[in-house]
Design a protein around this motif. Structure first.
Motif, PDB file in Angstrom:
ATOM      1  N   VAL A 249       0.824  -1.208   0.000  1.00  0.00           N
ATOM      2  CA  VAL A 249       0.000   0.000   0.000  1.00  0.00           C
ATOM      3  C   VAL A 249       0.862   1.263   0.000  1.00  0.00           C
ATOM      4  N   ILE A 250       1.779   1.352   0.948  1.00  0.00           N
ATOM      5  CA  ILE A 250       2.507   2.602   1.176  1.00  0.00           C
ATOM      6  C   ILE A 250       3.299   3.097  -0.032  1.00  0.00           C
ATOM      7  N   PRO A 251       4.068   2.244  -0.728  1.00  0.00           N
ATOM      8  CA  PRO A 251       4.825   2.771  -1.872  1.00  0.00           C
ATOM      9  C   PRO A 251       3.939   3.429  -2.924  1.00  0.00           C
ATOM     10  N   PHE A 252       2.772   2.854  -3.148  1.00  0.00           N
ATOM     11  CA  PHE A 252       1.856   3.385  -4.162  1.00  0.00           C
ATOM     12  C   PHE A 252       1.106   4.614  -3.636  1.00  0.00           C
ATOM     13  N   ALA A 253       0.721   4.577  -2.368  1.00  0.00           N
ATOM     14  CA  ALA A 253       0.042   5.733  -1.774  1.00  0.00           C
ATOM     15  C   ALA A 253       0.957   6.952  -1.755  1.00  0.00           C
ATOM     16  N   LYS A 254       2.222   6.746  -1.448  1.00  0.00           N
ATOM     17  CA  LYS A 254       3.181   7.857  -1.446  1.00  0.00           C
ATOM     18  C   LYS A 254       3.348   8.420  -2.857  1.00  0.00           C
ATOM     19  N   ALA A 255       3.337   7.541  -3.858  1.00  0.00           N
ATOM     20  CA  ALA A 255       3.469   7.994  -5.247  1.00  0.00           C
ATOM     21  C   ALA A 255       2.265   8.817  -5.676  1.00  0.00           C
ATOM     22  N   ILE A 256       1.103   8.528  -5.115  1.00  0.00           N
ATOM     23  CA  ILE A 256      -0.119   9.287  -5.413  1.00  0.00           C
ATOM     24  C   ILE A 256      -0.075  10.656  -4.758  1.00  0.00           C
ATOM     25  N   GLY A 257       0.610  10.747  -3.611  1.00  0.00           N
ATOM     26  CA  GLY A 257       0.717  12.031  -2.931  1.00  0.00           C
ATOM     27  C   GLY A 257       0.329  12.011  -1.464  1.00  0.00           C
ATOM     28  N   TYR A 258       0.001  10.844  -0.926  1.00  0.00           N
ATOM     29  CA  TYR A 258      -0.340  10.759   0.491  1.00  0.00           C
ATOM     30  C   TYR A 258       0.920  10.927   1.340  1.00  0.00           C
TER      31      TYR A 258
END
Length: 386
Positions: free
Chosen positions: A202-211
């Motif tokens: 979850v986290i690697p992709f969420a960070k890429a989105i901007g979270y």
């Protein structure tokens, strides 16, 4: 039930299985809201069906599958900020966490080993402590339910073999201050294990989105091992967990010789001997099929759904959030919670309130229409109890 003397037909067996499992909740019903697993991706199902006979416990028989597992570990390590990496696709987060503790213990050579971990840590560490003879030293949580790093430091002794941080706690999806834990581990010369069984996909992709989520992976030098479970948000069939180590010495420290296998002198670093190669192949296939951008879309939808759901919960009198969601997990409390849980379960919702709150996980099988129906039931139940 006794072992049958005569066999039944295939049709009879399947019919009886269908009848007996009719009590099960299914992911495709949309009523399982409290699970961190999901219905697997169709491609992953095909891969498992095709390669169901592969055994990674005897790699001399399945050389190609062993190479694919190695590639899978390298891709997961890359996702987690590490080029290379060492590890295996294992049965799940429990086995992965036990392996990390075992590696830390074996390398430390301490007579009375102790492991420092947050009060929010997964119960698998209790199993690890009992099995490995490691004393668990529990660190307090802050008001935001992340681990108190100062309390962790206060508990370090000469017997400490390592520190644990959580990247996506089971109950609330909280991510500990892993950067601070990494600095602490480096200062004291201790290894840091990150349990990202849920957050890893979850986290690697969420960070890429901007979270805005703290770093948690091998980009932090103190992190020596990470648990990551593809059978959660990775949408791979159970069982498919993962353990990734930064350095080969950790794998070497838990490897045992299995000399009778087809490959000759084979060293095994997992708890299980026989291991389903199909699981590793399914992880490989899903990563190749979806890629970073594909998983990013899956996570984007889940994160947006969790924020919408949290906002809707706030509108219900007598219902309150435990905390604002960090990942795609929303946990809430209510007046007369046990009765609320009982009534929701009577209406066939797959939830649990044993922690003192109800957790809803926005897995890929959960749709907005499912949540809208759940909210209607929750409003009705709570209003009757006010």
């Amino acid at each position: 039930m006794r072992f049958p003397k005569e066999g039944a037909s295939e049709e009879e067996v399947l019919r009886e299985l269908e009848r007996k499992t009719s009590e099960d909740l299914t992911f495709d019903s949309g009523r399982i809201l409290g699970s961190m697993c999901t219905y697997p991706h169709p491609l992953a199902v095909k891969v498992v069906q095709r390669y169901i006979d592969r055994n990674l416990g005897d790699p001399g028989l399945h050389v190609g599958s062993q190479k694919i597992e190695k590639e899978t570990v390298e891709m997961l390590a890359s996702l987690l900020g590490l080029e290379g990496g060492y590890g295996h696709i294992v049965s799940g987060g429990t086995e992965a966490n036990i392996l990390a503790v075992r590696a830390f213990r074996n390398l430390a050579s301490v007579e009375k080993p102790e492991l420092i971990l947050p009060e929010s840590a997964h119960f698998s560490f209790i199993k690890a402590g009992e099995m490995l003879g490691v004393k668990l030293v529990w660190a307090k949580l802050r008001e935001d339910y992340s681990v108190d790093v100062k309390d962790v430091e206060s508990k370090i002794t000469d017997n400490t073999i390592g520190i644990v941080g959580i990247a996506g706690t089971t109950g609330l999806g909280v991510v500990d201050d892993i950067p601070a834990l990494s600095d602490l581990a480096l200062d004291y010369g201790l290894p840091l294990h990150v349990d990202a069984a849920f957050g890893g996909f979850v986290i690697p992709f969420a960070k890429a989105i901007g979270y805005d989520i703290p770093d948690f992976d091998f980009r932090l030098k103190g992190v020596k091992s990470i648990t990551i479970d593809p059978h959660k948000m990775g949408m791979v069939p159970i069982p498919a967990g993962g353990i990734i180590f930064r350095e080969k010495k950790y794998i070497d420290a838990i490897s045992v010789l299995a000399p009778y296998l087809a490959g000759g002198r084979i060293w095994q670093a997992t708890i299980t001997g026989t291991r389903p190669g199909a699981s590793a192949l399914a992880v490989w296939a899903m990563i190749k099929h979806l890629g970073f951008e594909g998983y990013k879309e899956v996570v984007k939808r889940a994160m947006e759904l969790s924020r919408w759901f949290a906002a809707e919960l706030k509108k219900i009198p007598g219902v309150y959030l435990i905390r604002e969601p960090v990942l795609n997990i929303v946990s809430f409390g209510a007046d007369k919670l046990e009765k609320v849980e009982e009534e929701l379960k009577r209406r066939k919702w797959g939830i649990s309130a044993h922690r003192g709150y109800i957790r809803v996980v926005m897995m890929p099988h959960v749709r907005r229409e499912h949540l809208e129906e759940f909210l209607r039931d929750l409003r009705e139940i709570v209003s009757l109890m006010l």
